[in-house]
Design an enzyme around this catalytic site. Sequence first.
Site, PDB file in Angstrom:
ATOM      1  N   GLN A  14       4.569   2.628   8.263  1.00 17.08           N
ATOM      2  CA  GLN A  14       4.046   3.446   8.962  1.00 17.08           C
ATOM      3  C   GLN A  14       4.351   1.801  10.255  1.00 17.08           C
ATOM      4  O   GLN A  14       4.140   2.751  11.814  1.00 17.08           O
ATOM      5  CB  GLN A  14       2.438   2.837   8.809  1.00 17.08           C
ATOM      6  CG  GLN A  14       1.989   4.344   7.884  1.00 17.08           C
ATOM      7  CD  GLN A  14       0.785   4.675   7.730  1.00 17.08           C
ATOM      8  OE1 GLN A  14       0.059   5.125   8.362  1.00 17.08           O
ATOM      9  NE2 GLN A  14      -0.492   3.402   6.794  1.00 17.08           N
ATOM     10  N   VAL A  15       3.520   1.200  10.510  1.00 14.31           N
ATOM     11  CA  VAL A  15       3.801   0.774  11.968  1.00 14.31           C
ATOM     12  C   VAL A  15       4.405  -0.505  12.421  1.00 14.31           C
ATOM     13  O   VAL A  15       5.270  -0.312  13.586  1.00 14.31           O
ATOM     14  CB  VAL A  15       2.310  -1.054  11.119  1.00 14.31           C
ATOM     15  CG1 VAL A  15       2.324  -2.131  12.365  1.00 14.31           C
ATOM     16  CG2 VAL A  15       0.942  -0.782  11.159  1.00 14.31           C
ATOM     17  N   ASP A  38      13.151  -9.147   0.374  1.00 12.49           N
ATOM     18  CA  ASP A  38      12.415  -8.687  -0.273  1.00 12.49           C
ATOM     19  C   ASP A  38      10.899 -10.132  -0.509  1.00 12.49           C
ATOM     20  O   ASP A  38      11.710 -11.184  -0.645  1.00 12.49           O
ATOM     21  CB  ASP A  38      12.754  -9.111  -1.944  1.00 12.49           C
ATOM     22  CG  ASP A  38      12.667  -8.718  -3.093  1.00 12.49           C
ATOM     23  OD1 ASP A  38      10.504  -8.564  -3.114  1.00 12.49           O
ATOM     24  OD2 ASP A  38      13.025  -8.784  -4.589  1.00 12.49           O
ATOM     25  N   ALA A  62       4.071  -5.466   3.708  1.00 18.14           N
ATOM     26  CA  ALA A  62       2.530  -5.886   2.916  1.00 18.14           C
ATOM     27  C   ALA A  62       2.732  -4.419   1.784  1.00 18.14           C
ATOM     28  O   ALA A  62       3.514  -3.689   1.520  1.00 18.14           O
ATOM     29  CB  ALA A  62       1.341  -5.452   3.282  1.00 18.14           C
ATOM     30  N   THR A  64       0.793  -2.758  -0.019  1.00 21.36           N
ATOM     31  CA  THR A  64      -0.820  -2.144   0.680  1.00 21.36           C
ATOM     32  C   THR A  64      -1.060  -1.057  -0.762  1.00 21.36           C
ATOM     33  O   THR A  64      -2.054  -0.127   0.080  1.00 21.36           O
ATOM     34  CB  THR A  64      -0.185  -0.827   1.949  1.00 21.36           C
ATOM     35  OG1 THR A  64       0.713  -0.188   1.209  1.00 21.36           O
ATOM     36  CG2 THR A  64       0.100  -1.727   3.110  1.00 21.36           C
ATOM     37  N   ASP A 104      -9.411  -5.142   7.808  1.00 22.49           N
ATOM     38  CA  ASP A 104     -10.753  -4.841   7.344  1.00 22.49           C
ATOM     39  C   ASP A 104     -11.453  -5.523   5.670  1.00 22.49           C
ATOM     40  O   ASP A 104     -12.486  -5.590   5.943  1.00 22.49           O
ATOM     41  CB  ASP A 104     -11.760  -3.856   7.709  1.00 22.49           C
ATOM     42  CG  ASP A 104     -10.763  -2.696   6.391  1.00 22.49           C
ATOM     43  OD1 ASP A 104      -9.606  -2.427   7.242  1.00 22.49           O
ATOM     44  OD2 ASP A 104     -11.366  -2.053   6.471  1.00 22.49           O
ATOM     45  N   TYR A 127      -6.423  -6.247  -3.761  1.00 22.55           N
ATOM     46  CA  TYR A 127      -5.622  -6.223  -1.975  1.00 22.55           C
ATOM     47  C   TYR A 127      -6.541  -6.996  -1.199  1.00 22.55           C
ATOM     48  O   TYR A 127      -5.398  -7.912  -0.039  1.00 22.55           O
ATOM     49  CB  TYR A 127      -5.529  -5.112  -1.559  1.00 22.55           C
ATOM     50  CG  TYR A 127      -4.981  -4.452  -0.104  1.00 22.55           C
ATOM     51  CD1 TYR A 127      -3.717  -4.465  -0.173  1.00 22.55           C
ATOM     52  CD2 TYR A 127      -6.130  -4.407   1.090  1.00 22.55           C
ATOM     53  CE1 TYR A 127      -3.029  -4.267   1.413  1.00 22.55           C
ATOM     54  CE2 TYR A 127      -5.594  -3.953   2.483  1.00 22.55           C
ATOM     55  CZ  TYR A 127      -4.084  -4.159   2.026  1.00 22.55           C
ATOM     56  OH  TYR A 127      -3.527  -4.162   3.063  1.00 22.55           O
TER      57      TYR A 127
HETATM   58  N1  LIG Z   1      -2.509   1.335   5.281  1.00 24.03           N
HETATM   59  C1  LIG Z   1      -4.020   1.027   5.864  1.00 24.03           C
HETATM   60  O1  LIG Z   1      -5.153   1.486   5.896  1.00 24.03           O
HETATM   61  C2  LIG Z   1      -3.655  -0.673   7.022  1.00 24.03           C
HETATM   62  C3  LIG Z   1      -5.139  -1.308   6.831  1.00 24.03           C
HETATM   63  C4  LIG Z   1      -5.337  -2.154   7.249  1.00 24.03           C
HETATM   64  C5  LIG Z   1      -4.524  -3.129   7.315  1.00 24.03           C
HETATM   65  N2  LIG Z   1      -3.273  -2.849   7.301  1.00 24.03           N
HETATM   66  C6  LIG Z   1      -2.278  -3.800   7.442  1.00 24.03           C
HETATM   67  O2  LIG Z   1      -1.079  -2.984   8.546  1.00 24.03           O
HETATM   68  C7  LIG Z   1       0.275  -3.754   7.827  1.00 24.03           C
HETATM   69  C8  LIG Z   1       0.989  -2.527   8.444  1.00 24.03           C
HETATM   70  O3  LIG Z   1       0.404  -1.599   7.292  1.00 24.03           O
HETATM   71  P1  LIG Z   1       1.553  -0.267   6.917  1.00 24.03           P
HETATM   72  O4  LIG Z   1       0.421   1.012   6.540  1.00 24.03           O
HETATM   73  O5  LIG Z   1       1.818  -0.023   8.264  1.00 24.03           O
HETATM   74  O6  LIG Z   1       2.000  -0.798   5.477  1.00 24.03           O
HETATM   75  P2  LIG Z   1       3.025   1.106   5.022  1.00 24.03           P
HETATM   76  O7  LIG Z   1       3.152   2.048   5.597  1.00 24.03           O
HETATM   77  O8  LIG Z   1       2.898   0.763   3.664  1.00 24.03           O
HETATM   78  O9  LIG Z   1       4.425  -0.166   5.356  1.00 24.03           O
HETATM   79  C9  LIG Z   1       4.720  -1.397   4.300  1.00 24.03           C
HETATM   80  C10 LIG Z   1       6.327  -2.058   4.687  1.00 24.03           C
HETATM   81  O10 LIG Z   1       5.723  -3.063   3.673  1.00 24.03           O
HETATM   82  C11 LIG Z   1       7.514  -3.332   2.648  1.00 24.03           C
HETATM   83  N3  LIG Z   1       7.482  -3.413   1.571  1.00 24.03           N
HETATM   84  C12 LIG Z   1       7.233  -4.003   0.835  1.00 24.03           C
HETATM   85  N4  LIG Z   1       7.550  -4.564  -0.592  1.00 24.03           N
HETATM   86  C13 LIG Z   1       8.375  -4.948  -0.381  1.00 24.03           C
HETATM   87  C14 LIG Z   1       9.094  -6.324  -0.594  1.00 24.03           C
HETATM   88  N5  LIG Z   1       8.550  -6.685  -1.947  1.00 24.03           N
HETATM   89  N6  LIG Z   1       9.741  -6.696   0.974  1.00 24.03           N
HETATM   90  C15 LIG Z   1       9.891  -6.251   1.281  1.00 24.03           C
HETATM   91  N7  LIG Z   1       9.236  -5.145   2.113  1.00 24.03           N
HETATM   92  C16 LIG Z   1       8.334  -4.647   1.463  1.00 24.03           C
HETATM   93  C17 LIG Z   1       7.398  -1.806   2.789  1.00 24.03           C
HETATM   94  O11 LIG Z   1       8.876  -1.147   2.389  1.00 24.03           O
HETATM   95  P3  LIG Z   1       9.441  -0.179   0.712  1.00 24.03           P
HETATM   96  O12 LIG Z   1       8.234   0.700   2.171  1.00 24.03           O
HETATM   97  O13 LIG Z   1      10.836   0.355   0.718  1.00 24.03           O
HETATM   98  O14 LIG Z   1       8.162  -0.841   0.162  1.00 24.03           O
HETATM   99  C18 LIG Z   1       6.917  -0.523   4.049  1.00 24.03           C
HETATM  100  O15 LIG Z   1       8.139  -0.549   4.817  1.00 24.03           O
HETATM  101  C19 LIG Z   1       0.281  -4.521   6.501  1.00 24.03           C
HETATM  102  O16 LIG Z   1      -0.027  -5.729   6.850  1.00 24.03           O
HETATM  103  C20 LIG Z   1      -1.859  -3.816   6.058  1.00 24.03           C
HETATM  104  O17 LIG Z   1      -1.638  -4.675   5.001  1.00 24.03           O
HETATM  105  C21 LIG Z   1      -2.726  -1.206   6.561  1.00 24.03           C
END
Ligand SMILES: NC(=O)c1ccc[n+]([C@@H]2O[C@H](COP(=O)([O-])OP(=O)(O)OC[C@H]3O[C@@H](n4cnc5c(N)ncnc54)[C@H](OP(=O)(O)O)[C@@H]3O)[C@@H](O)[C@H]2O)c1
Length: 307
Positions: A14-15, A38, A62, A64, A104, A127
């Site tokens: 997403q981000v 990876d 991450a 997630t 958070d 997490y």
């Molecule tokens: N989502 C939330 O509600 C939330 C809330 C607070 C903070 N955050 C933080 O904000 C950041 C962005 O979150 P997001 O929601 O954009 O995450 P997301 O949509 O789940 O995307 C995570 C990305 O990480 C990649 N990834 C997963 N496993 C991996 C691995 N082993 N090696 C390399 N890449 C890998 C995924 O690739 P694949 O899709 O190919 O697996 C995906 O592109 C993260 O740090 C998260 O912790 C998120």
Amino acid sequence: MQNTKILVFGRIGQVGWELRHKLACLGEVAAIDYPEIDFSKSDSIRAVVRAAEPTVILNAAAYTAVDKAESDPDLAMAINGTAPGVIAEEAKRLGSLLVHYSTDYVFDGTKQAPYVEIDAPHPINVYGRTKLAGDQAIQAVGGDYLILRTSWVYGARGSNFLLTMLRLAQERSELQIVDDQIGAPTSSECIAQATASILAQLLAPAGGGIDGRSGIYNLTTTGETSWFGFAKALLIKSSRTFDFTVPDLIPIKTSDFPRPAKRPANSRLSCQRLEQTFGVTLPHWEDALSLVLDTLTEGSSSVSPKT
Ligand SMILES: NC(=O)c1ccc[n+]([C@@H]2O[C@H](COP(=O)([O-])OP(=O)(O)OC[C@H]3O[C@@H](n4cnc5c(N)ncnc54)[C@H](OP(=O)(O)O)[C@@H]3O)[C@@H](O)[C@H]2O)c1
């Protein structure tokens, strides 16, 4: 800024997806995702960073899946806890700035006010523990870094609460939604835009670089609501555009909706430090929601627009 090389991890997340687009005016952006990199393998991370030699690294990758992490703690720790430390080491070696995203969920949610950056973390699920380990690993390396803590991320693509609610609204006549967890839904677009504003300052010729500003910053939209409030707002707003009737919405307690991972009741983060340091303030969560719904209306959604 012309020679600025920007490396984004989490290209299809997403981000990460939004970053790739919002940062294009700041330099040459390379974005990468699993399986080209990876995060569970340190060598893979080191090889990618060394080949790219970036000026700035943004880590939006991450593990997630909050509930799945409860039964998969080793992989979650490798990706969220260990990998950020490896990235930080490589960034320091190159003299690069690392921008990393945190959550958070490092807090237990028992505070009766918004959390500030210096509040003691106390995660209540796997997490959150793994994300906290990542923050601490970056700080221990001691290079140039920004850890941006955000909350309740959603957007026009990916896997998130907004898209789940829009799908369920078309399938069901009644939805029960948790009303006793409060926070600020924050769109991936807002996060990327705010990140671009910060980087534009740091990378400007007179910007002075990070210059003592390494640290943790909370970064969320303003205002607050519950998951119930968010669902109600997004369904009412989107029903004006998309072809569905808003289901009956029933507020429930967290205890009525048991899940493998515990959630903090209070996810509110104070963003004063971000405002004071970089002059960056995100919009109110309802205004950000309207922008995301506009994007969906423009055609990137699986939801049918009203004809
Ligand atoms: N989502 C939330 O509600 C939330 C809330 C607070 C903070 N955050 C933080 O904000 C950041 C962005 O979150 P997001 O929601 O954009 O995450 P997301 O949509 O789940 O995307 C995570 C990305 O990480 C990649 N990834 C997963 N496993 C991996 C691995 N082993 N090696 C390399 N890449 C890998 C995924 O690739 P694949 O899709 O190919 O697996 C995906 O592109 C993260 O740090 C998260 O912790 C998120």
